[in-house]
Design a protein around this motif. Structure first.
Motif, PDB file in Angstrom:
ATOM      1  N   GLU A  33      45.972  29.653  36.808  1.00  0.00           N
ATOM      2  CA  GLU A  33      46.364  30.431  35.634  1.00  0.00           C
ATOM      3  C   GLU A  33      45.288  31.454  35.302  1.00  0.00           C
ATOM      4  N   CYS A  34      45.704  32.703  35.125  1.00  0.00           N
ATOM      5  CA  CYS A  34      44.773  33.769  34.753  1.00  0.00           C
ATOM      6  C   CYS A  34      45.577  34.890  34.097  1.00  0.00           C
ATOM      7  N   ASP A  35      44.860  35.874  33.588  1.00  0.00           N
ATOM      8  CA  ASP A  35      45.542  37.016  32.977  1.00  0.00           C
ATOM      9  C   ASP A  35      45.836  38.106  33.998  1.00  0.00           C
ATOM     10  N   VAL A  36      44.888  38.344  34.894  1.00  0.00           N
ATOM     11  CA  VAL A  36      45.032  39.420  35.879  1.00  0.00           C
ATOM     12  C   VAL A  36      44.711  38.877  37.265  1.00  0.00           C
ATOM     13  N   LEU A  37      45.646  39.053  38.188  1.00  0.00           N
ATOM     14  CA  LEU A  37      45.421  38.697  39.589  1.00  0.00           C
ATOM     15  C   LEU A  37      45.121  39.979  40.355  1.00  0.00           C
ATOM     16  N   VAL A  38      44.015  39.965  41.109  1.00  0.00           N
ATOM     17  CA  VAL A  38      43.564  41.168  41.826  1.00  0.00           C
ATOM     18  C   VAL A  38      43.455  40.838  43.322  1.00  0.00           C
ATOM     19  N   PRO A  39      44.535  40.980  44.084  1.00  0.00           N
ATOM     20  CA  PRO A  39      44.487  40.679  45.520  1.00  0.00           C
ATOM     21  C   PRO A  39      43.785  41.800  46.285  1.00  0.00           C
ATOM     22  N   CYS A  40      42.692  41.473  46.954  1.00  0.00           N
ATOM     23  CA  CYS A  40      41.941  42.463  47.727  1.00  0.00           C
ATOM     24  C   CYS A  40      41.740  41.999  49.168  1.00  0.00           C
ATOM     25  N   ALA A  41      42.636  41.129  49.633  1.00  0.00           N
ATOM     26  CA  ALA A  41      42.592  40.685  51.028  1.00  0.00           C
ATOM     27  C   ALA A  41      43.756  41.332  51.769  1.00  0.00           C
ATOM     28  N   THR A  42      44.302  40.684  52.780  1.00  0.00           N
ATOM     29  CA  THR A  42      45.437  41.242  53.500  1.00  0.00           C
ATOM     30  C   THR A  42      46.722  41.041  52.700  1.00  0.00           C
ATOM     31  N   ALA A  68      35.055  40.742  31.538  1.00  0.00           N
ATOM     32  CA  ALA A  68      36.066  39.791  32.001  1.00  0.00           C
ATOM     33  C   ALA A  68      35.449  38.433  32.303  1.00  0.00           C
ATOM     34  N   LYS A  69      36.254  37.399  32.165  1.00  0.00           N
ATOM     35  CA  LYS A  69      35.887  36.065  32.625  1.00  0.00           C
ATOM     36  C   LYS A  69      36.311  35.981  34.091  1.00  0.00           C
ATOM     37  N   LEU A  70      35.348  36.126  34.966  1.00  0.00           N
ATOM     38  CA  LEU A  70      35.627  36.363  36.376  1.00  0.00           C
ATOM     39  C   LEU A  70      35.870  35.065  37.153  1.00  0.00           C
ATOM     40  N   ILE A  71      36.933  35.082  37.954  1.00  0.00           N
ATOM     41  CA  ILE A  71      37.257  34.001  38.880  1.00  0.00           C
ATOM     42  C   ILE A  71      37.368  34.640  40.256  1.00  0.00           C
ATOM     43  N   VAL A  72      36.754  34.035  41.282  1.00  0.00           N
ATOM     44  CA  VAL A  72      36.762  34.658  42.607  1.00  0.00           C
ATOM     45  C   VAL A  72      37.112  33.650  43.685  1.00  0.00           C
ATOM     46  N   THR A  73      37.624  34.198  44.790  1.00  0.00           N
ATOM     47  CA  THR A  73      37.886  33.371  45.969  1.00  0.00           C
ATOM     48  C   THR A  73      37.811  34.245  47.209  1.00  0.00           C
ATOM     49  N   ASP A  74      37.428  33.622  48.328  1.00  0.00           N
ATOM     50  CA  ASP A  74      37.316  34.328  49.598  1.00  0.00           C
ATOM     51  C   ASP A  74      37.287  33.276  50.703  1.00  0.00           C
ATOM     52  N   VAL A  75      37.721  33.665  51.891  1.00  0.00           N
ATOM     53  CA  VAL A  75      37.684  32.726  53.017  1.00  0.00           C
ATOM     54  C   VAL A  75      36.250  32.428  53.437  1.00  0.00           C
ATOM     55  N   ASP A  76      35.312  33.283  53.032  1.00  0.00           N
ATOM     56  CA  ASP A  76      33.894  33.097  53.349  1.00  0.00           C
ATOM     57  C   ASP A  76      33.176  32.489  52.142  1.00  0.00           C
ATOM     58  N   LEU A 131      36.483  39.182  48.771  1.00  0.00           N
ATOM     59  CA  LEU A 131      35.237  39.743  48.251  1.00  0.00           C
ATOM     60  C   LEU A 131      34.525  40.593  49.299  1.00  0.00           C
ATOM     61  N   GLY A 132      35.299  41.375  50.040  1.00  0.00           N
ATOM     62  CA  GLY A 132      34.705  42.368  50.917  1.00  0.00           C
ATOM     63  C   GLY A 132      34.146  43.511  50.096  1.00  0.00           C
ATOM     64  N   ALA A 133      33.946  44.661  50.737  1.00  0.00           N
ATOM     65  CA  ALA A 133      33.325  45.791  50.037  1.00  0.00           C
ATOM     66  C   ALA A 133      34.105  46.184  48.798  1.00  0.00           C
ATOM     67  N   VAL A 134      35.447  46.215  48.881  1.00  0.00           N
ATOM     68  CA  VAL A 134      36.257  46.623  47.737  1.00  0.00           C
ATOM     69  C   VAL A 134      36.318  45.523  46.681  1.00  0.00           C
ATOM     70  N   GLY A 135      36.685  44.323  47.108  1.00  0.00           N
ATOM     71  CA  GLY A 135      36.846  43.230  46.156  1.00  0.00           C
ATOM     72  C   GLY A 135      35.575  42.925  45.382  1.00  0.00           C
ATOM     73  N   ALA A 136      34.430  42.952  46.060  1.00  0.00           N
ATOM     74  CA  ALA A 136      33.163  42.675  45.379  1.00  0.00           C
ATOM     75  C   ALA A 136      32.872  43.742  44.327  1.00  0.00           C
TER      76      ALA A 136
END
Length: 348
Positions: A230-239, A197-205, A181-186
């Protein structure tokens, strides 16, 4: 350090005893124009890992520029820090930027850099006072500002194309998991939430997660649940390196499209995703909005609206990639690489 063979043009490696930092510049291709790619500054396990990362990322930039139709080649800078940036102090960081600028000068314009993980527009402002080979200065310094919003816009265009390919009627009601959830992910999270969307989020912070959850009503999951939730769309925005072939075998998703570079840890993972019917938007296509923003504004003189239109067209590019992959029975990575190859050889 032992280095494997590489199909790029140049790798520059420098160590500075005073700061304890290693400086790596990978120039993969100047076929379409001077190489360009961001400067990544972070702690690495070893100098060899930093070199390998710079080379991987530089190769991805060549593909990204070609697929996006930009007159630039692919390159990348990696600064392997001796400790997290926050622990270095302003004087040490300033010295690191001075050394980086000197390295850029040595390449004489064959490589130009911009912000990436661990650097920002303010750092580009400092570099611009030392070398002209810089993109992504702040608006206050006469630049176009952060590329984050356009990267996010392009990723969301990739999500829309991916869900259409998967047979969904839009993003509304889909479970979208955003990792990082950095600048791009957020920003991607906000675009997905605005689309229903039914939003699910995760971040190391945890603080970032809490802020996004409060703002957007998102469900928060632990970082370890990224590849099992389980989700419909996975959006990786980390490393990068999230999806191995083994992970691809069990991913409970329909679509993966994100901003992370080098998302697949090994090439066979793309074939596993194809075999399982998971729609995969190759990262070097999906995350090209940042490159379009910087090159479009600073090299080609495009307006902000023109940059946004070109970024949204990432969705059209992916629709074509998906169609080619289906027609030829290949992975979407192969189809996108073929598109880039046609551009690099003048066939496109």
């Amino acid at each position: 350090m032992a280095l494997p063979e590489w199909d790029g043009e140049l790798t520059s490696v420098r160590y500075d005893r005073g700061t304890g930092a290693w400086f790596v510049i990978g120039v993969h291709s100047t076929r379409l124009g001077p190489a360009s790619g961001g400067t990544r500054a972070m702690v690495y396990p070893s100098p060899g890992d930093a070199v390998a990362d710079a080379r991987r990322l530089a190769g991805a930039m060549t593909l990204k520029m070609a697929v996006a139709g930009l007159p630039m080649g692919g390159g990348k800078s990696v600064i392997a820090l001796p400790a997290p940036r926050a622990e270095l102090g302003e004087a040490t960081w300033r010295r690191i930027l001075e050394i980086h600028a000197a390295n850029l000068e040595l390449l004489g314009g064959n490589y130009t850099t911009g912000p990436d993980v661990g650097t920002c527009s303010a750092d580009m402002d400092v570099l611009a006072g030392l070398t002209p080979h810089v993109f992504g200065r702040s608006v206050a310094a006469g630049g176009p500002g952060s590329s984050g919003p356009m990267t996010a816009l392009g990723v969301f265009a990739a999500i829309r194309a991916g869900v259409a390919e998967a047979g969904f009627d839009g993003v509304d009601g889909l479970r979208v998991l955003v990792q990082g959830l950095g600048a791009v992910g957020a920003d991607v999270a906000r675009l997905a939430a605005d689309a229903g969307a039914k939003l699910i989020v995760t971040d190391v912070d945890p603080a970032r997660c809490a802020a996004v959850a409060d703002e957007l009503g998102a469900e928060v999951v632990g970082t370890g649940a990224v590849t099992t939730r389980e989700c419909d769309v996975l959006v990786p925005c980390a490393t990068g390196g999230l999806i191995t072939a083994e992970v691809a075998e069990t991913l409970p998703i329909a679509v993966v499209a994100g901003a992370a570079n080098n998302l697949l840890a090994d090439p066979y993972a793309a074939e596993v995703l194809r075999r399982r019917g998971i729609v995969h938007a190759p990262d070097f296509v999906a995350n090209a909005g940042g490159a379009i923003h910087l090159v479009g504004r600073e090299v080609l003189g495009w307006s902000a609206d023109a940059v946004a239109d070109r970024t949204r067209a990432i969705g059209d590019t992916l629709t074509g990639v998906f169609a080619d992959a289906r027609t030829h029975g290949t992975t979407t990575v192969t189809a996108a690489q073929d598109l880039a190859a046609r551009t690099l050889t003048g066939e496109h």
